[in-house]
Design an enzyme around this catalytic site. Structure first.
Site, mmCIF file in Angstrom:
data_model
loop_
_atom_site.group_PDB
_atom_site.id
_atom_site.type_symbol
_atom_site.label_atom_id
_atom_site.label_comp_id
_atom_site.label_asym_id
_atom_site.label_seq_id
_atom_site.Cartn_x
_atom_site.Cartn_y
_atom_site.Cartn_z
ATOM 1 N N HIS A 62 -1.933 4.022 -2.453
ATOM 2 C CA HIS A 62 -1.062 3.706 -1.318
ATOM 3 C C HIS A 62 0.076 2.832 -1.830
ATOM 4 O O HIS A 62 -0.162 1.711 -2.282
ATOM 5 C CB HIS A 62 -1.839 2.962 -0.229
ATOM 6 N N ARG A 64 2.941 2.205 0.115
ATOM 7 C CA ARG A 64 3.397 1.450 1.289
ATOM 8 C C ARG A 64 4.888 1.553 1.608
ATOM 9 O O ARG A 64 5.301 1.107 2.679
ATOM 10 C CB ARG A 64 3.043 -0.035 1.143
ATOM 11 N N HIS A 177 -9.736 12.558 4.371
ATOM 12 C CA HIS A 177 -10.584 11.398 4.662
ATOM 13 C C HIS A 177 -11.529 11.889 5.745
ATOM 14 O O HIS A 177 -11.092 12.264 6.835
ATOM 15 C CB HIS A 177 -9.719 10.242 5.161
ATOM 16 N N ASN A 276 -12.657 1.394 3.962
ATOM 17 C CA ASN A 276 -13.102 2.573 4.692
ATOM 18 C C ASN A 276 -12.954 3.810 3.799
ATOM 19 O O ASN A 276 -11.832 4.155 3.430
ATOM 20 C CB ASN A 276 -12.284 2.748 5.970
ATOM 21 N N ASP A 303 -8.110 4.650 -4.758
ATOM 22 C CA ASP A 303 -7.795 4.301 -3.368
ATOM 23 C C ASP A 303 -7.166 2.915 -3.318
ATOM 24 O O ASP A 303 -7.490 2.086 -2.453
ATOM 25 C CB ASP A 303 -9.025 4.381 -2.472
ATOM 26 N N HIS A 307 -2.833 -5.065 0.748
ATOM 27 C CA HIS A 307 -2.518 -5.715 2.020
ATOM 28 C C HIS A 307 -2.083 -7.145 1.743
ATOM 29 O O HIS A 307 -2.329 -7.683 0.660
ATOM 30 C CB HIS A 307 -3.731 -5.716 2.951
ATOM 31 N N PHE A 321 -8.422 -2.503 6.594
ATOM 32 C CA PHE A 321 -9.281 -1.792 5.651
ATOM 33 C C PHE A 321 -8.574 -1.631 4.308
ATOM 34 O O PHE A 321 -7.387 -1.284 4.272
ATOM 35 C CB PHE A 321 -9.624 -0.401 6.185
#
Length: 426
Positions: A62, A64, A177, A276, A303, A307, A321
């Site tokens: 990710h 972002r 997912h 998750n 993954d 954050h 998550f």
């Protein structure tokens, strides 16, 4: 001018190390040999006896950007990946705006090319705005790496079948997912003894496995390549194993954190353990290891999900998550599994290089003459602690802070360019 890596080692088929030199020119591996001639003007790089492998490939990160640059940017995310030894990453579509139309997909791909220090392959979303209501214009988005709604499972079987049928005609994978929303109302961690001890709502195993069971049958009907993200339960492994035996074209990934941790490692209500799918039981963890070893699970993917501290340093009830993983994956897996003889070094490297490349038919992950000069240099004698102050990622949200490791990437080369050196990290 050529770059020549001298005084290096390569891994043989029997997991021994042998001396090697590598010549890189024009973004390609020109020569691999025990000895070679050098010319005036060649850039010689002394590897000091360290191991050279193909550059790592991560099909699940990710970045972002656009939309959540406070968490990560393309630049910081790809620098983090390069520090972890990755030369190719596939970026998830949970962006704002999401890559849900040809124009936005093209715009994000251009930004990836402009800002990424390594190769970035971009997922497109399956549905517009990832709302699960309307399938995107797939036929005009064929430059996408694959189609996925990322952290949002497609709840409608009819919609998933149509997606798979259209993707099959285009020759593009569908990635999922897997989570049945009706089975996980408000869960924040695995449903088990730890969730009861902490008084936190749980997420049961069947919420994942039932979606996988549904989807592998849909993939069989549609004839598409179906890939399952971050497998976490023993039931899921069983379903995938059965699907492969039936000849269904299904591939799967597992994350380092699901291989390394269980829900019993969560001692307190700590948002840095919230992810998750959640950390599962020891029985689930052992099934994941067995699934990797017998080929049911094809590859390891991080993954990587950065954050802000404000989003993670709170109760699991309120935390976002996800954890970061690009910069710790190899070192922790090597220490915990190769050093303890659970995996061979060849197996670990294959799960990070050739296996994801083969599954997605990518021309990367190969250490051979004529291949792209994507290389990772590993110091297998290095000793250190996971220290988020050294991270290139904006995210420091990891439960592995302070873990001791042996072995780490010291140089990463992508398309013939050195994009990371350990010495550059302050």
């Amino acid at each position: 001018m050529a770059i020549i890596l001298t005084n290096a080692k390569q891994l043989t088929a029997d997991n021994s190390l042998e001396d090697v030199m590598v010549k890189i020119e024009g973004g390609v591996i020109k020569e691999i040999a025990p000895h070679m001639e050098t010319a005036a003007g060649d850039q010689l790089e002394d590897m000091e006896g360290q191991l050279i492998t193909a550059g790592f490939v991560d099909v699940h990160v990710h970045l972002r950007e656009p939309g959540a640059e406070r968490k990560e940017t393309i630049e910081t995310g790809t620098k983090a990946a390069a520090r972890g030894g990755f030369t190719t990453v596939a970026a998830m579509p949970n962006l704002r705006p999401a890559p849900d139309c040809p124009e936005t997909l093209a715009s994000i791909q251009a930004k990836n090319e402009e800002s990424g220090v390594i190769r970035v392959l971009q997922y497109a979303s399956i549905t517009k705005q990832q709302l699960g209501r309307e399938i995107v214009d797939m036929e005009n988005m064929t430059t996408a790496f694959a189609f996925t709604d990322d952290g949002l499972g497609i709840q409608s079987a009819g919609m998933m079948l149509e997606t798979m049928q259209r993707a099959a005609k285009l020759g593009i994978p569908v990635v999922a997912h897997c989570e049945d929303d009706s089975l996980v109302p408000g869960g924040v961690m695995h449903e088990g003894t730890a969730s009861k001890r902490l008084g936190l709502p749980g997420i049961n195993n069947v919420s994942e496995s039932v979606h996988i069971a549904r989807d592998v049958l849909l993939a069989e009907a549609a004839g598409c390549h179906y890939h399952i993200c971050h497998v976490s339960t023993k039931e899921s492994v069983r379903v995938i194993r059965d699907a492969k035996r039936a000849g269904i074209r299904v591939t799967a990934e597992v994350t380092p954190h699901h291989l390394l941790l269980t829900d019993e490692d969560i001692k307190n209500d700590d948002g840095n353990y919230k992810m998750n799918p959640p950390l599962r039981s020891e029985a689930d963890r052992q099934a994941l290891i067995e699934g990797l070893l017998d080929g049911t699970i094809d590859m390891i993917a991080t993954d990587h999900a950065p954050h802000t501290a404000e989003e993670k340093n709170v109760s699991m009830l309120d935390a976002s998550f996800g954890i970061v993983g690009s910069e710790t994956a190899f070192s922790l897996l090597y220490t915990q599994f190769v050093e303890t003889d659970v995996f061979t070094l060849r197996q670990l490297i294959d799960w990070l290089t050739i296996k994801p490349a083969q599954a997605f038919e990518l021309p990367y992950g190969r250490f051979e003459t004529g291949a792209a000069a994507d290389l990772t240099v590993l110091d297998l004698q290095a000793d250190g602690l996971v220290d988020p102050t050294l991270f290139q990622s904006k995210g420091t949200n990891t439960p592995f802070i302070g873990w001791r490791y042996t072995g780490e990437p010291t140089m990463t080369i992508c398309n013939g360019e050195i994009v990371y050196r350990k010495e550059a990290v302050k």
